[in-house]
Design a protein around this motif. Structure first.
Motif, PDB file in Angstrom:
ATOM      1  N   LEU A   1      -0.509  12.349  -7.849  1.00  0.00           N
ATOM      2  CA  LEU A   1      -1.655  12.238  -8.752  1.00  0.00           C
ATOM      3  C   LEU A   1      -2.635  13.387  -8.537  1.00  0.00           C
ATOM      4  CD1 LEU A   1      -2.317   8.384  -8.532  1.00  0.00           C
ATOM      5  CD2 LEU A   1      -1.267   9.622 -10.422  1.00  0.00           C
ATOM      6  N   LEU A   2      -2.912  13.708  -7.266  1.00  0.00           N
ATOM      7  CA  LEU A   2      -3.843  14.796  -6.972  1.00  0.00           C
ATOM      8  C   LEU A   2      -3.226  16.155  -7.285  1.00  0.00           C
ATOM      9  CD1 LEU A   2      -5.418  13.485  -3.646  1.00  0.00           C
ATOM     10  CD2 LEU A   2      -6.362  13.405  -5.956  1.00  0.00           C
ATOM     11  N   ALA A   3      -1.903  16.293  -7.080  1.00  0.00           N
ATOM     12  CA  ALA A   3      -1.244  17.552  -7.439  1.00  0.00           C
ATOM     13  C   ALA A   3      -1.340  17.801  -8.940  1.00  0.00           C
ATOM     14  CB  ALA A   3       0.216  17.518  -6.988  1.00  0.00           C
ATOM     15  N   MET A   4      -1.143  16.758  -9.727  1.00  0.00           N
ATOM     16  CA  MET A   4      -1.270  16.899 -11.179  1.00  0.00           C
ATOM     17  C   MET A   4      -2.712  17.180 -11.575  1.00  0.00           C
ATOM     18  SD  MET A   4       1.680  16.749 -12.316  1.00  0.00           S
ATOM     19  CE  MET A   4       3.314  16.161 -11.956  1.00  0.00           C
ATOM     20  N   PHE A   5      -3.651  16.626 -10.827  1.00  0.00           N
ATOM     21  CA  PHE A   5      -5.067  16.873 -11.104  1.00  0.00           C
ATOM     22  C   PHE A   5      -5.401  18.358 -10.966  1.00  0.00           C
ATOM     23  CE2 PHE A   5      -9.488  17.159  -9.614  1.00  0.00           C
ATOM     24  CZ  PHE A   5     -10.133  16.535 -10.671  1.00  0.00           C
ATOM     25  N   ARG A   6      -4.728  19.057 -10.050  1.00  0.00           N
ATOM     26  CA  ARG A   6      -4.948  20.489  -9.902  1.00  0.00           C
ATOM     27  C   ARG A   6      -4.063  21.305 -10.823  1.00  0.00           C
ATOM     28  NH1 ARG A   6      -8.128  21.864  -5.576  1.00  0.00           N
ATOM     29  NH2 ARG A   6      -8.220  23.785  -6.778  1.00  0.00           N
ATOM     30  N   PHE A   7      -2.857  20.801 -11.137  1.00  0.00           N
ATOM     31  CA  PHE A   7      -1.891  21.590 -11.898  1.00  0.00           C
ATOM     32  C   PHE A   7      -2.265  21.719 -13.369  1.00  0.00           C
ATOM     33  CE2 PHE A   7       1.917  21.359 -14.658  1.00  0.00           C
ATOM     34  CZ  PHE A   7       2.370  22.651 -14.466  1.00  0.00           C
TER      35      PHE A   7
ATOM     36  N   TYR B   1      -3.454  12.887 -20.713  1.00  0.00           N
ATOM     37  CA  TYR B   1      -2.224  12.408 -21.328  1.00  0.00           C
ATOM     38  C   TYR B   1      -1.206  12.022 -20.251  1.00  0.00           C
ATOM     39  CZ  TYR B   1       2.264  12.688 -23.803  1.00  0.00           C
ATOM     40  OH  TYR B   1       3.512  12.431 -24.302  1.00  0.00           O
ATOM     41  N   TYR B   2      -1.109  12.844 -19.207  1.00  0.00           N
ATOM     42  CA  TYR B   2      -0.195  12.530 -18.101  1.00  0.00           C
ATOM     43  C   TYR B   2      -0.608  11.227 -17.413  1.00  0.00           C
ATOM     44  CZ  TYR B   2       1.699  12.487 -13.403  1.00  0.00           C
ATOM     45  OH  TYR B   2       2.292  12.092 -12.241  1.00  0.00           O
ATOM     46  N   TYR B   3      -1.898  11.088 -17.083  1.00  0.00           N
ATOM     47  CA  TYR B   3      -2.361   9.861 -16.436  1.00  0.00           C
ATOM     48  C   TYR B   3      -2.135   8.645 -17.338  1.00  0.00           C
ATOM     49  CZ  TYR B   3      -4.675  12.373 -12.621  1.00  0.00           C
ATOM     50  OH  TYR B   3      -4.948  13.136 -11.516  1.00  0.00           O
ATOM     51  N   LEU B   4      -2.299   8.819 -18.640  1.00  0.00           N
ATOM     52  CA  LEU B   4      -2.109   7.706 -19.579  1.00  0.00           C
ATOM     53  C   LEU B   4      -0.667   7.216 -19.564  1.00  0.00           C
ATOM     54  CD1 LEU B   4      -2.991   5.858 -21.914  1.00  0.00           C
ATOM     55  CD2 LEU B   4      -2.562   7.770 -23.470  1.00  0.00           C
ATOM     56  N   ILE B   5       0.284   8.141 -19.741  1.00  0.00           N
ATOM     57  CA  ILE B   5       1.678   7.699 -19.803  1.00  0.00           C
ATOM     58  C   ILE B   5       2.167   7.266 -18.420  1.00  0.00           C
ATOM     59  CG2 ILE B   5       2.252   9.043 -21.846  1.00  0.00           C
ATOM     60  CD1 ILE B   5       3.403  11.178 -20.123  1.00  0.00           C
ATOM     61  N   SER B   6       1.602   7.827 -17.349  1.00  0.00           N
ATOM     62  CA  SER B   6       1.961   7.380 -16.007  1.00  0.00           C
ATOM     63  C   SER B   6       1.526   5.935 -15.801  1.00  0.00           C
ATOM     64  CB  SER B   6       1.306   8.292 -14.964  1.00  0.00           C
ATOM     65  OG  SER B   6       1.594   7.857 -13.662  1.00  0.00           O
TER      66      SER B   6
ATOM     67  N   CYS C   1       0.815  -1.221   0.000  1.00  0.00           N
ATOM     68  CA  CYS C   1       0.000   0.000   0.000  1.00  0.00           C
ATOM     69  C   CYS C   1       0.841   1.260   0.000  1.00  0.00           C
ATOM     70  CB  CYS C   1      -0.915   0.017   1.225  1.00  0.00           C
ATOM     71  SG  CYS C   1      -2.000  -1.420   1.350  1.00  0.00           S
ATOM     72  N   LEU C   2       2.083   1.171   0.490  1.00  0.00           N
ATOM     73  CA  LEU C   2       2.903   2.364   0.654  1.00  0.00           C
ATOM     74  C   LEU C   2       3.153   3.120  -0.655  1.00  0.00           C
ATOM     75  CD1 LEU C   2       4.454   4.089   2.657  1.00  0.00           C
ATOM     76  CD2 LEU C   2       6.453   2.623   2.298  1.00  0.00           C
ATOM     77  N   PRO C   3       3.538   2.466  -1.753  1.00  0.00           N
ATOM     78  CA  PRO C   3       3.750   3.227  -2.990  1.00  0.00           C
ATOM     79  C   PRO C   3       2.508   3.966  -3.464  1.00  0.00           C
ATOM     80  CG  PRO C   3       4.729   1.057  -3.164  1.00  0.00           C
ATOM     81  CD  PRO C   3       3.923   1.057  -1.917  1.00  0.00           C
ATOM     82  N   MET C   4       1.336   3.349  -3.298  1.00  0.00           N
ATOM     83  CA  MET C   4       0.112   4.040  -3.703  1.00  0.00           C
ATOM     84  C   MET C   4      -0.120   5.278  -2.845  1.00  0.00           C
ATOM     85  SD  MET C   4      -2.368   4.474  -5.657  1.00  0.00           S
ATOM     86  CE  MET C   4      -2.162   3.001  -6.660  1.00  0.00           C
ATOM     87  N   LEU C   5       0.173   5.160  -1.539  1.00  0.00           N
ATOM     88  CA  LEU C   5       0.024   6.318  -0.664  1.00  0.00           C
ATOM     89  C   LEU C   5       1.001   7.424  -1.047  1.00  0.00           C
ATOM     90  CD1 LEU C   5      -0.418   4.561   2.802  1.00  0.00           C
ATOM     91  CD2 LEU C   5      -2.190   5.571   1.359  1.00  0.00           C
ATOM     92  N   ILE C   6       2.215   7.033  -1.469  1.00  0.00           N
ATOM     93  CA  ILE C   6       3.205   8.026  -1.887  1.00  0.00           C
ATOM     94  C   ILE C   6       2.807   8.664  -3.210  1.00  0.00           C
ATOM     95  CG2 ILE C   6       5.611   8.357  -2.560  1.00  0.00           C
ATOM     96  CD1 ILE C   6       5.217   7.927   0.414  1.00  0.00           C
ATOM     97  N   GLN C   7       2.261   7.869  -4.118  1.00  0.00           N
ATOM     98  CA  GLN C   7       1.877   8.394  -5.427  1.00  0.00           C
ATOM     99  C   GLN C   7       0.641   9.279  -5.366  1.00  0.00           C
ATOM    100  OE1 GLN C   7       2.087   5.737  -8.968  1.00  0.00           O
ATOM    101  NE2 GLN C   7       2.668   4.156  -7.489  1.00  0.00           N
TER     102      GLN C   7
END
Length: 653
Positions: free
Chosen positions: A462-468, A562-567, A452-458
């Motif tokens: 993910l949310l920062a990019m959602f706002r950016f 596009y960011y979410y796709l390549i991520s 679970c830790l990597p998902m918590l770190i990511q």
């Protein structure tokens, strides 16, 4: 996860969608009722009376005096200024074209040179003809106070700059004057730099000693209507509002986002440094030299298809001092470009909302600097987003590798897990099964939370990019393959109807993202051990999550999708790459053959084990009572001294 649990999740999803649909209908009814109430309140509220248009045939001295008796208290010179013919003239610097009007001495229109409206038309900061800028104060005449609203009077240009710029010229100054009498006047002074979006604005009361009434402040009343400059109304409206900042505060306040046809107003009695009419990518600021004395603000959201987004209105108070005649302000008309706004050191860049707490911190301290640096060296924003994704994925790759290794460990101990499941098949043995599983994890060196830790770190990224991405003006007008504007949604098919929660178009980036999530989930699930709850997990991961993303992100910026796709594609590649570096046979031998050092148990773990043992004892007693056919309650759980919990064991006296 059994069939009943999966059915429960489906019912919950249906209820949520149904509740959202019902809530939307109720919200529409409420908005319509609110619009009617606001219209009634607006009609009943007092408003300044606009001057009447007087025919030339009536403009005799006697006729005019009879038609406009209210002008007399202000004097002959102001009466003449009320009826004079207005003039308009333009002044341009390197980035902005300003159109000035002598009626009110205001800026009537602003056109940004370096930006265009979606479709290629000139970009206006507001709809021409909707701008209203008024300075309101009181004059003392014949023992009575008479209100002056400058928007009702025609100013006289005193200093008119040349249209061109000399090589050594760094700024131009426009001066417009409203005469009060032969010795006194009100003057507006605009200072326009050669290559800046920020201009100076000054209000001067010259020779007004004894003419101004005894007032502690004057008011600035400003209003205009923002034009729809972007591709989609809904997305532009989402980021259009009024923002303001308290003196000394780092953050900013906003009125919030309102749906179509809804109005919102707010009275803020506190001091504030600036007020801004924020459109999606462009804003108009008025900034006090010190602070405004409170403000009344309001917005009214337009309906889709009207060509406008919101009507803005703000009335601010300016404190007056007895011996002071000049009051300076600044105005900004330009893009919400973070480096530009930050350069003024007024926290203006905070108008670009990047999320709260850690999300905003990540965006401002890491994402924006990297994005700006890449933008200075790379022309294609497709490559910039690709490299930005690679950098973020590389930063969190150690945690991702630990997660994949933990999954591999879970797979290699499957035989031992099968033995535990066979040894404790009944639900009544759940506690023993859990203890045996945790003991196996301890011997094998497995941390159940490692996956679970990597998902918590990511998640913050993910949310920062959602706002950016939706607020990044750098993406505006940038093309990538079939997307003609990365700041708006990409559309390969325009639908003949608007599908609820989805929209009236098909976004290919969103569609590809849904497919990528499905493939990534399929590969991830294939790496995990088969357990009873996997059926429900498969349904949620393989189908529910991709479909939810398909509906949720269809209207968002193409750059974000596009960011979410390549991520997601990078994550898929990391799975295969990690699999190549991990030998599961060698990992199993190392896990089961290497002795683990016994670590002393913490007091917290000791309490948990004691509670588990007590619970198991209570369960055994209950099972024995049921097997004898009795209905007697199980014996109470005793404390360390044999007494019931909550008692001390002492006899009452």
């Amino acid at each position: 996860m059994n069939r009943q649990t999966v059915l429960g999740f489906v019912l919950i999803a249906v209820i949520l969608f149904g509740f959202t649909w019902y809530q939307g209908k109720q919200q529409q009814k409420f908005q319509e009722q609110k619009r009617i109430e606001d219209s009634i309140a607006w009609a009943n509220a007092p408003h300044p009376i606009e001057p009447l248009a007087i025919p030339d045939s009536l403009r005799t001295a006697a006729g005019f005096a009879a038609q406009q008796p209210s002008v007399d208290p202000l004097g002959e010179m102001m009466a003449a200024a009320r009826t004079a013919a207005q003039q308009r003239f333009t002044v341009s610097n390197d980035v902005v074209t300003y159109e000035f009007s002598t009626l009110g001495g205001t800026i009537a229109d602003v056109v940004l040179k370096e930006y265009k409206k979606y479709g290629g038309e000139p970009l206006h900061m507001w709809k021409p003809g909707t701008e209203s800028f008024d300075v309101s104060f009181f004059l003392r005449r014949d023992g009575r106070d008479a209100q002056v609203n400058t928007r009702e009077f025609v100013f006289t240009p005193v200093a008119m700059p040349d249209t061109g710029w000399r090589e050594d010229e760094t700024e131009k100054q426009i001066v417009m004057r409203l005469p009060v009498d032969s010795l006194a006047f009100v003057e507006f002074v605009y200072t326009i730099p050669r290559a800046d979006y920020m201009i100076g604005y000054e209000v001067r009361f010259v020779g007004m000693e004894g003419r101004l009434s005894n007032q502690s402040s004057f008011e600035i009343d400003w209003a205009n209507t923002s034009i729809q400059n972007e591709k989609g109304f809904e997305n532009e409206n989402r980021y259009t509002t009024i923002a303001y900042r308290y003196p000394g505060e780092k953050g900013v306040e906003q009125l919030g986002i309102q749906n179509a046809g809804v109005s919102k107003s707010e009275n803020e009695p506190s001091r504030m440094q600036w007020v801004a009419f924020k459109q999606h990518y462009f804003s108009s600021f008025i900034i006090a030299a010190d602070a405004f004395q409170g403000a009344d603000m309001g917005i009214v959201t337009s309906q889709p298809g009207e060509g406008t987004v919101k009507k803005f209105h703000a009335r601010v108070g300016v404190p007056m001092e007895r011996d002071r005649t000049d009051y300076g302000f600044r105005m900004y008309f330009g893009p919400n470009l973070t480096p530009t706004l930050r350069s003024y050191d007024l926290s203006m860049d905070r108008i670009v909302s990047m999320g709260w707490m850690s999300f905003g911190f990540i965006t401002r301290t890491m994402v924006i600097p990297i994005f700006d640096w890449l933008g200075d060296h790379i022309a294609s924003f497709g490559w910039i987003i690709l490299i930005l994704t690679l950098i973020i994925k590389t930063l969190i790759s150690p945690l991702t590798f630990a997660s994949y290794k933990s999954s591999a460990k879970m797979r290699v101990i499957k035989p031992e897990m099968d033995e535990i499941n066979a040894k404790y098949p009944d639900q009544t043995d759940a506690m023993k099964k859990q203890q045996a599983t945790m003991e196996l994890y301890r011997r094998a060196g497995i941390n159940p939370l490692a996956g679970c830790l990597p998902m918590l770190i990511q998640m913050p990224f993910l949310l920062a990019m959602f706002r950016f991405f939706p607020e990044a003006i750098e993406l505006r007008g940038q093309r990538l393959w079939w997307a003609d504007d990365l700041s708006s949604y990409d559309s390969i098919i325009d639908l003949p109807l608007n599908i609820p929660f989805y929209g009236d178009h098909v976004s290919l980036f969103t569609l590809l993202l849904a497919v990528a999530i499905h493939l990534s989930s399929r590969v991830t699930l294939s790496q995990q051990t088969s357990q009873p709850q996997m059926a429900g997990m498969k349904f949620m991961s393989l189908w529910l999550m991709p479909i939810m993303m398909l509906f949720f992100l269809n209207k968002f910026a193409a750059g974000l999708n596009y960011y979410y796709l390549i991520s997601t594609m990078f994550s898929l590649a990391q799975i295969y790459l990690t699999r190549a570096f991990i030998n599961e046979d060698k990992l199993r031998r190392k896990m089961l053959e290497t002795p683990r050092k016994e670590k002393p148990k913490s007091k917290f773990m000791q309490r948990i084990e004691e509670a588990q043992k007590a619970q198991m004892a209570a369960q055994r007693a209950q099972q024995q009572a049921q097997s004898r056919g009795g209905n007697a309650a199980p014996p109470p759980i005793r404390g360390p001294r044999g007494n019931a919990p909550g008692t001390t064991g002492k006899k009452k006296r």
